[in-house]
Design an enzyme around this catalytic site. Sequence first.
Site, PDB file in Angstrom:
ATOM      1  NE  ARG A  51      -2.658   0.725   3.497  1.00 53.58           N
ATOM      2  CZ  ARG A  51      -2.010   1.470   4.392  1.00 53.58           C
ATOM      3  NH1 ARG A  51      -1.643   2.703   4.117  1.00 53.58           N
ATOM      4  NH2 ARG A  51      -1.728   0.973   5.587  1.00 53.58           N
ATOM      5  CE1 TYR A 105     -13.984   8.202 -18.553  1.00 56.32           C
ATOM      6  CE2 TYR A 105     -13.146   8.766 -16.379  1.00 56.32           C
ATOM      7  CZ  TYR A 105     -13.771   7.880 -17.227  1.00 56.32           C
ATOM      8  OH  TYR A 105     -14.200   6.671 -16.745  1.00 56.32           O
ATOM      9  CG  ASP A 177      -6.528  12.488 -18.187  1.00 58.38           C
ATOM     10  OD1 ASP A 177      -5.738  11.828 -18.893  1.00 58.38           O
ATOM     11  OD2 ASP A 177      -7.564  12.007 -17.687  1.00 58.38           O
ATOM     12  CE  LYS A 202      -9.128   4.356 -20.098  1.00 59.04           C
ATOM     13  NZ  LYS A 202     -10.265   3.505 -19.821  1.00 59.04           N
TER      14      LYS A 202
END
Length: 384
Positions: A51, A105, A177, A202
């Site tokens: 983590r 987005y 982004d 992506k």
Amino acid sequence: MSKDSHQIETKVIHAGEPRPGIEGAVSLPIFQSSTFEYSGGESYHDLRYIRLNNTPNHEALAAKLAALENARSALVTSSGMAAITSTLLTVLSSGDHLLIQKGLYGGTHDFITQDLPKLGITHSLLDMENPSSWESCLTATTRAIYVETITNPLIEVADLPAVVEFAARHDLVSIIDNTFASPVNFRPLDWGFDYSLHSATKYLNGHTDIVAGAVLGSAQRVRAVTHKVNHLGGSLDPHACFLLHRGLKTLVLRVRHQNQSAMEIARFLEEHSAVAKVNYAGLTSSPSYQSAQRLLDGYGGMLSFELAGGVAAAVRFMERVQIPVVAPSLGGVETLVTRPATTSHLGMPPAERLALGITDGLVRVSVGIEATPDLIADFRQALD
Ligand code: PLP
């Protein structure tokens, strides 16, 4: 010659790789261990734990990603949305105000317009075509400006240097982004952005088999987001780190092919009588052409178009194409087609969608790495 001066084709293979290889392994093994033996350190940061984003898989991947965009530092996260939400929650506090580009987005748009107001964080929408109007959107508490390199699904490229200059003039943190462009086509930090974010799901991974994200920036800025991610828990599993690391090695080959293929497909579509409009920043007919030509090394693998026959024709086209898979998401090796009104922008009220220029009949294509003539022949038979 320093490693930093290598070209992106070399960096994508060698940057961040432990050398000599661990136990002589040429490919970095997966360290599937949640925790690591105590090594005597005195600080919390000396603990190694998945983590905390500091296992060997995280560190190698972060170093490679940073090298690709000439960033000082990078962080991988459990999804693109984890990268976006954690960065916004790091930069903004209750009472702050954010400037955003219209047409972000859908997930980002919803987080900013629906979740952040509950935390006392407000926003204003910018008209990207009119930089002189941005000043009037500033408030005394405006802290940051958030944009995308290439917008989804209308494939627009704003005047990004004007965004950086505006942010510097008004002491705002600039966040972009860069998912649609990928580091192959645009490197935001070279242009002065403070943070570059990715849905690594992506292009970076490219194989449609994981969900991941990335945050790139100065060491100090990435450290601040890492601290937030460590608390929110949006860390990437080592096995997914391994897959992303492997996928990245072919990033340049994939994206260069996709740039070229999308360009040829966009030109073909523009000529076809069944097509009313094509959105692709590499076409001279695109309102974004000048900006894209100045800023990007390639126009990317995403395009969208409207059929003369509207929604009914779009539905028929999607039924008839044989090579592309009808599915949301993008940036993988296989060509995907989708209607944003039924996928990425489904959550947006129809009137809002239309105001942004996203009609119900708009078809979005994520061009894969198949042979371009095969794709064009398939599109032609479906359109005819
Ligand atoms: N940014 C862009 C431009 C996207 O298209 C997406 C997802 O489609 C995201 C961010 C969110 O990424 P993820 O699905 O990896 O959380």
